[in-house]
Design an enzyme around this catalytic site. Structure first.
Site, short mmCIF file in Angstrom:
data_model
loop_
_atom_site.label_atom_id
_atom_site.label_comp_id
_atom_site.label_asym_id
_atom_site.label_seq_id
_atom_site.Cartn_x
_atom_site.Cartn_y
_atom_site.Cartn_z
N LYS A 150 0.84 -1.20 0.00
CA LYS A 150 0.00 0.00 0.00
C LYS A 150 0.87 1.25 0.00
O LYS A 150 1.64 1.47 0.93
CB LYS A 150 -0.92 -0.02 1.22
CG LYS A 150 -1.86 -1.23 1.23
CD LYS A 150 -2.73 -1.29 2.47
CE LYS A 150 -1.94 -1.56 3.71
NZ LYS A 150 -2.79 -1.89 4.89
N THR A 156 -9.18 9.21 8.07
CA THR A 156 -8.85 7.94 7.40
C THR A 156 -8.58 6.81 8.38
O THR A 156 -7.95 5.82 8.03
CB THR A 156 -7.61 8.13 6.50
OG1 THR A 156 -6.52 8.63 7.31
CG2 THR A 156 -7.89 9.12 5.38
N GLY A 168 -8.77 3.51 10.20
CA GLY A 168 -9.33 2.22 9.82
C GLY A 168 -9.12 1.81 8.38
O GLY A 168 -9.63 0.77 7.94
N THR A 169 -8.36 2.59 7.62
CA THR A 169 -8.19 2.32 6.20
C THR A 169 -7.61 0.92 5.94
O THR A 169 -8.11 0.16 5.10
CB THR A 169 -7.27 3.37 5.56
OG1 THR A 169 -7.77 4.67 5.85
CG2 THR A 169 -7.19 3.18 4.06
N GLY A 170 -6.55 0.57 6.67
CA GLY A 170 -5.89 -0.72 6.42
C GLY A 170 -6.77 -1.90 6.79
O GLY A 170 -6.84 -2.89 6.05
N CYS A 171 -7.44 -1.80 7.93
CA CYS A 171 -8.36 -2.86 8.35
C CYS A 171 -9.47 -3.04 7.32
O CYS A 171 -9.85 -4.16 6.96
CB CYS A 171 -8.99 -2.54 9.70
SG CYS A 171 -7.81 -2.18 11.02
#
Length: 268
Positions: A181, A212, A214-217
């Protein structure tokens, strides 16, 4: 009287991760994503955090046996079509979860969570070798961000040209696919998905929105949802990228710090 047959259950996705009391990341973000994408979400909680928009104030990992019992309870009865991992906190939990995953016949998405959005550590330094040697080899897809790539491999991503090197270093640790990412790079939000042969560059416009959390989860859970539906890895990742891009654009202020992405943006 005609008895209608019960509706068929949707695909089943299990998240193995920590709880975010603020609801923006972790188990809470995973389950919201799964609901939004039409799969049945289930959870194994590995840790409890006291967390809000400003950061993580404290965290308590659960005993490994508690995690194992939750996992077996769900998988042995309900079954699972895909698994997603997030915060695993310690070497003991990483190794317990890796053992469970290696005996589960379902695609696995590993989000090797190292730090929170606010920079708070969520993985013990002593657990890194277990992530490298035991967890990542179970992954169908690994989804590290640039900081996690550096933490796991020593490769530092300064610009888009470094993503291929980063992906190669992650693939050397055993996952079938690596999704690197590059959201923190300048310009468009670009990610690289590769299995070492097949490359997919995913680009999206960068939205001027600081909320933003929580984007990765959310991205990893969306990939798992796609795999549970029977999509190929590239199909699942493209669909997940589209979903999370919309969620980032619609992210909203909550509390006094960084607000969450909007998991329900398609319904508003």
């Amino acid at each position: 009287m005609t008895v209608e047959p019960a509706p068929q259950a949707p695909p089943r996705v299990l998240t193995v991760a920590g709880s975010d009391s603020g609801g923006g990341a972790g188990i809470q973000a995973d389950l919201k994503t799964m609901l939004a994408l039409g799969v049945h979400g289930m959870s194994v909680i590995t840790a409890v955090t006291a967390q809000n928009s400003r950061g993580v104030q404290d965290a308590w990992e659960l005993p490994a046996e508690t995690v194992r019992t939750q996992y077996r309870s769900v998988v042995d009865d309900i079954g699972v079509d895909a698994v997603k991992t997030g915060m695993l906190a310690s070497a003991e939990l990483v190794e317990a979860v890796a053992e469970l995953l290696s005996a589960t016949d379902a695609p696995v998405v590993v989000d090797p969570v190292g730090v929170s959005k606010h920079g708070d550590p969520l993985l013990a330094e002593s657990a890194l070798e277990s992530v490298r040697g035991k967890l990542l080899p179970t992954a169908t897809v690994a989804t590290p961000n640039m900081d996690e790539v550096a933490q796991l491999t020593g490769v530092r991503v300064a610009d888009e040209s470094d993503l291929r090197c980063a992906a190669g270093a992650v693939l050397d640790l055993g996952p079938r696919w690596a999704l690197i990412k590059g959201g923190h790079l300048a310009g468009d939000a670009v990610d690289l998905l590769t299995d070492g042969t097949d490359e997919h560059w995913l680009r999206a416009p960068r939205h001027d929105n600081r909320h933003t959390h929580g984007t990765g989860c959310t991205l990893a859970s969306a990939v798992a949802a796609g795999l549970a539906k029977g999509l190929t890895v590239p199909e699942a990742v493209y669909a997940a990228k589209e979903y999370v891009t919309g969620a980032i654009a619609a992210g909203y202020a909550l509390g006094g710090g960084i607000g969450p992405v909007d998991h329900g943006w398609r319904f508003r």
